[in-house]
Scaffold this motif. Structure first.
Motif, PDB file in Angstrom:
ATOM      1  N   ILE A  20     -20.311 -43.322  87.565  1.00 52.25           N
ATOM      2  CA  ILE A  20     -21.173 -42.264  87.004  1.00 52.25           C
ATOM      3  C   ILE A  20     -22.506 -42.859  86.543  1.00 52.25           C
ATOM      4  CG2 ILE A  20     -21.360 -40.488  85.216  1.00 52.25           C
ATOM      5  CD1 ILE A  20     -18.269 -40.507  85.158  1.00 52.25           C
ATOM      6  N   ASN A  21     -23.576 -42.272  87.023  1.00 54.28           N
ATOM      7  CA  ASN A  21     -24.901 -42.717  86.606  1.00 54.28           C
ATOM      8  C   ASN A  21     -25.866 -41.535  86.617  1.00 54.28           C
ATOM      9  OD1 ASN A  21     -25.228 -45.489  85.862  1.00 54.28           O
ATOM     10  ND2 ASN A  21     -24.555 -46.013  87.937  1.00 54.28           N
ATOM     11  N   LEU A  22     -25.770 -40.693  85.605  1.00 58.72           N
ATOM     12  CA  LEU A  22     -26.633 -39.503  85.558  1.00 58.72           C
ATOM     13  C   LEU A  22     -28.046 -39.904  85.124  1.00 58.72           C
ATOM     14  CD1 LEU A  22     -24.258 -36.876  83.892  1.00 58.72           C
ATOM     15  CD2 LEU A  22     -24.740 -37.210  86.300  1.00 58.72           C
ATOM     16  N   PRO A  23     -29.040 -39.218  85.646  1.00 58.34           N
ATOM     17  CA  PRO A  23     -30.413 -39.567  85.271  1.00 58.34           C
ATOM     18  C   PRO A  23     -30.722 -39.155  83.834  1.00 58.34           C
ATOM     19  CG  PRO A  23     -30.392 -37.633  86.679  1.00 58.34           C
ATOM     20  CD  PRO A  23     -28.977 -38.116  86.626  1.00 58.34           C
ATOM     21  N   ALA A  24     -31.655 -39.853  83.258  1.00 62.93           N
ATOM     22  CA  ALA A  24     -32.049 -39.551  81.872  1.00 62.93           C
ATOM     23  C   ALA A  24     -32.889 -38.280  81.819  1.00 62.93           C
ATOM     24  CB  ALA A  24     -32.836 -40.710  81.295  1.00 62.93           C
ATOM     25  N   ASP A  32     -22.275 -45.916  72.156  1.00 64.81           N
ATOM     26  CA  ASP A  32     -23.495 -45.097  72.276  1.00 64.81           C
ATOM     27  C   ASP A  32     -24.313 -45.550  73.480  1.00 64.81           C
ATOM     28  OD1 ASP A  32     -22.960 -43.462  70.181  1.00 64.81           O
ATOM     29  OD2 ASP A  32     -24.100 -44.601  68.705  1.00 64.81           O
ATOM     30  N   GLU A  33     -24.451 -46.848  73.591  1.00 60.85           N
ATOM     31  CA  GLU A  33     -25.245 -47.425  74.673  1.00 60.85           C
ATOM     32  C   GLU A  33     -24.622 -47.093  76.035  1.00 60.85           C
ATOM     33  OE1 GLU A  33     -26.688 -51.858  75.805  1.00 60.85           O
ATOM     34  OE2 GLU A  33     -26.226 -51.494  73.701  1.00 60.85           O
ATOM     35  N   LEU A  34     -23.306 -47.240  76.100  1.00 63.88           N
ATOM     36  CA  LEU A  34     -22.604 -46.973  77.363  1.00 63.88           C
ATOM     37  C   LEU A  34     -22.745 -45.505  77.781  1.00 63.88           C
ATOM     38  CD1 LEU A  34     -20.450 -48.045  79.524  1.00 63.88           C
ATOM     39  CD2 LEU A  34     -18.752 -46.989  78.030  1.00 63.88           C
ATOM     40  N   LEU A  35     -22.515 -44.616  76.792  1.00 63.02           N
ATOM     41  CA  LEU A  35     -22.568 -43.184  77.102  1.00 63.02           C
ATOM     42  C   LEU A  35     -23.987 -42.749  77.460  1.00 63.02           C
ATOM     43  CD1 LEU A  35     -20.156 -41.853  74.332  1.00 63.02           C
ATOM     44  CD2 LEU A  35     -19.687 -42.086  76.767  1.00 63.02           C
ATOM     45  N   ALA A  36     -24.983 -43.273  76.720  1.00 65.28           N
ATOM     46  CA  ALA A  36     -26.376 -42.944  77.036  1.00 65.28           C
ATOM     47  C   ALA A  36     -26.743 -43.424  78.433  1.00 65.28           C
ATOM     48  CB  ALA A  36     -27.293 -43.572  75.998  1.00 65.28           C
ATOM     49  N   ASP A  37     -26.227 -44.583  78.772  1.00 63.81           N
ATOM     50  CA  ASP A  37     -26.528 -45.177  80.077  1.00 63.81           C
ATOM     51  C   ASP A  37     -25.878 -44.388  81.223  1.00 63.81           C
ATOM     52  OD1 ASP A  37     -27.593 -47.130  81.749  1.00 63.81           O
ATOM     53  OD2 ASP A  37     -25.669 -48.188  81.825  1.00 63.81           O
ATOM     54  N   LYS A  38     -24.657 -43.953  80.998  1.00 62.50           N
ATOM     55  CA  LYS A  38     -23.902 -43.314  82.078  1.00 62.50           C
ATOM     56  C   LYS A  38     -24.196 -41.818  82.201  1.00 62.50           C
ATOM     57  CE  LYS A  38     -21.799 -46.981  83.414  1.00 62.50           C
ATOM     58  NZ  LYS A  38     -22.141 -47.518  84.722  1.00 62.50           N
ATOM     59  N   PHE A  39     -24.317 -41.141  81.047  1.00 61.87           N
ATOM     60  CA  PHE A  39     -24.460 -39.683  81.095  1.00 61.87           C
ATOM     61  C   PHE A  39     -25.910 -39.198  80.986  1.00 61.87           C
ATOM     62  CE2 PHE A  39     -20.018 -40.280  79.898  1.00 61.87           C
ATOM     63  CZ  PHE A  39     -19.396 -39.506  80.846  1.00 61.87           C
ATOM     64  N   GLY A  40     -26.812 -40.086  80.686  1.00 63.54           N
ATOM     65  CA  GLY A  40     -28.241 -39.779  80.709  1.00 63.54           C
ATOM     66  C   GLY A  40     -28.614 -38.491  80.005  1.00 63.54           C
ATOM     67  N   ALA A  41     -29.060 -37.505  80.771  1.00 57.45           N
ATOM     68  CA  ALA A  41     -29.578 -36.242  80.233  1.00 57.45           C
ATOM     69  C   ALA A  41     -28.527 -35.505  79.407  1.00 57.45           C
ATOM     70  CB  ALA A  41     -30.053 -35.361  81.380  1.00 57.45           C
ATOM     71  N   VAL A  42     -27.272 -35.506  79.906  1.00 58.56           N
ATOM     72  CA  VAL A  42     -26.207 -34.781  79.197  1.00 58.56           C
ATOM     73  C   VAL A  42     -26.039 -35.359  77.785  1.00 58.56           C
ATOM     74  CG1 VAL A  42     -23.745 -34.211  79.228  1.00 58.56           C
ATOM     75  CG2 VAL A  42     -25.036 -34.296  81.369  1.00 58.56           C
ATOM     76  N   TYR A  43     -26.040 -36.677  77.718  1.00 56.82           N
ATOM     77  CA  TYR A  43     -25.853 -37.345  76.433  1.00 56.82           C
ATOM     78  C   TYR A  43     -27.011 -37.019  75.479  1.00 56.82           C
ATOM     79  CZ  TYR A  43     -25.080 -41.058  73.043  1.00 56.82           C
ATOM     80  OH  TYR A  43     -24.859 -41.742  71.885  1.00 56.82           O
ATOM     81  N   GLU A  44     -28.234 -36.987  76.036  1.00 58.78           N
ATOM     82  CA  GLU A  44     -29.402 -36.719  75.193  1.00 58.78           C
ATOM     83  C   GLU A  44     -29.368 -35.293  74.640  1.00 58.78           C
ATOM     84  OE1 GLU A  44     -33.321 -38.036  76.575  1.00 58.78           O
ATOM     85  OE2 GLU A  44     -32.224 -39.341  77.951  1.00 58.78           O
TER      86      GLU A  44
END
Lengths: 90, 378
Positions: free
Chosen positions: A21-25, B284-296
């Motif tokens: 999984i690697n969703l864009p920011a 936090d770092e892992l989830l931000a890295d993997k889920f990107g926009a969703v996490y934000e």
């Protein structure tokens, strides 16, 4: 030490699972709009805080949310496991 | 010239310190103030006494009860200005203390030595320490204060203070001591400490010069050990002290082993708080890295709820400042608070809070029940 080991193990397993999984920011502009909208909305919704004890509500809400997340996580893991034919779980 | 006389009564190993101030007012009254503090620097007692022409013209001020647990070592010091001595005092000031719930007194001696004793009643008292402090070389004029113990073996101890200038001589075992003390006093003696241990009848004398203790001597009751005998006695005492240290170390061993074991078990199971914080950051770092926009987005929503949680409860609506100037539109709004409920209805707001809190609790319990049914009911 034991708890530490367990926590590291859990982290390792999840890191492995999340590897593909690697969703864009979120673009910075969008994030900015989101934040601004929430900033405007929060005081409006905050009117409720004059009549309802928000710390209590939030605590209850958090617990319910945690339980729901737990249930859905359990269901998700079960769904993943069921997809593995070798395990033969129905 | 200032002479300070202090009395230390020790029953345990903790200490309390008393400070003192003296002053003379416009009427020529000499004020003596003593405050007694325990080891935590808590004020236990405060005494203020005024003298005029050697006559006490005040009574003791309020006495704060002393808790037993606070009692360890009580020390009183009274400063007496010898410059005022001629018109106010003709002799020393004496202090006495009674502790642990027994009424305490401060008394002063006059030139006739009429008042030379006070009672100290405490069953645990095992050591009495007397300080005579000179700030200059006045020892020839004012010799070291002596003490007298009566009924040493019992609970009642009487201390007598006197000096060479008193008309009434002190008849005690310390007559000899005074002679010995005079011999060892150096010319620049600033402080002399006599320590009387009631258990072994030992007297210790310490002499302090202007800057440091320069001599220490041990005396026994009525006879002073000297020469070879004293050396042997000291060696034996050292051996006994060493044995005592070894025994106490052995006795403390089980406790130390227990502590180490407990610490080991704790370290085995409970991670330290720093690790928990770093572990959360890792997630936090892992989830931000993997889920990107969703996490934000999730983070923004969480922040939103946090803002609501800590919203103002002061019966006001805060209008946020909205400005479209950055978009080139001259529009500005908000940035102020509006009162929605008058202050006199604050009780209504309180009632609403209570009722809604109870309702929320019912809803929460109901929600839990539903989820329980969902999980347990399959």
């Amino acid at each position: 030490m034991i708890i530490k080991l367990l926590l590291e193990l859990i982290f390792g397993v999840f890191s492995l699972l999340l590897l593909p999984i690697n969703l864009p920011a979120l673009p910075a502009t969008v994030a900015n709009y989101f934040s601004t909208a929430m900033q405007y909305l929060a005081p409006a919704v905050g009117i409720v805080a004059n009549f309802v004890p928000m710390p209590v509500v939030m605590t209850y809400f958090g617990i319910i949310l945690a339980i729901d997340v737990g249930i859905n996580l359990y269901k998700f893991i079960l769904w993943v496991i069921k997809k593995i034919p070798m395990l033969g779980i129905e | 010239m200032v002479c300070v006389l202090s009395l230390v009564v020790s029953s345990h190993s903790v200490s309390a310190v008393v400070t003192n101030i003296d002053r003379t007012d416009l009427n020529g009254n000499l004020w003596i103030t003593a405050s007694l503090r325990n080891k935590s620097n808590k004020l236990l007692d405060y005494i203020e006494t005024a003298y005029h022409d050697g006559v006490n013209i005040t009574e003791h001020s309020e006495v704060v009860p002393i808790a037993d647990s606070d009692i360890g070592q009580i020390r009183y010091e009274i400063a007496l200005s010898l410059a005022d001595k001629t018109k106010l005092f003709n002799d020393y000031t004496a202090v006495s203390v009674s502790i642990s719930g027994i009424t305490q007194h401060v008394d002063y001696m006059n030139s006739a030595g009429d008042l030379l004793s006070k009672n100290i009643e405490h069953t645990d008292v095992d050591e009495v320490l007397v300080h005579v402090i000179y700030t200059d070389n006045t020892r020839s004029q004012y010799t070291v204060t002596d003490c007298l113990f009566d009924d040493i073996s019992g609970a009642r101890i009487v201390l007598d203070f006197t000096s060479d200038k008193f008309e009434k001589p002190v008849q005690s075992i310390f007559v000899q001591l005074r002679t010995d003390l005079t011999k060892i006093l150096p010319s620049d003696a600033e402080q002399v400490t006599m320590q009387f241990s009631l258990h072994n009848s030992e007297v210790k004398i310490r002499v302090k010069s202007k800057s440091e203790f320069i001599e220490e001597e041990g005396l026994e009751e009525e006879k002073k050990q000297s020469g070879l005998l004293a050396t042997i006695s000291n060696k034996i005492q050292d051996v006994f002290d060493s044995i005592k240290n070894v025994v106490s170390a052995i006795l403390e061993l089980p406790k130390k082993i227990g502590d180490v074991l407990l610490e080991g078990i704790k370290n085995l199971f409970v991670p330290d708080s720093d690790y928990i914080v770093s572990y959360k950051d890792k997630w936090d770092e892992l989830l931000a890295d993997k889920f990107g926009a969703v996490y934000e987005v999730c983070n923004i929503v969480i922040e939103f709820f946090e803002q609501i949680q800590y919203s103002s409860t002061t019966r006001t609506i805060a209008f946020p400042k909205v400005s479209l100037a950055s978009a080139g539109i001259p529009f500005e709004f908000g940035g102020y608070d509006v009162k929605i409920i008058p202050d006199r209805f604050a009780s209504v707001q309180g009632s609403c809070m209570i009722i809604s809190g109870i309702a929320c609790t019912f809803l929460f319990v109901n929600g839990l029940r539903k989820r329980y049914d969902e999980i347990m009911g399959g």
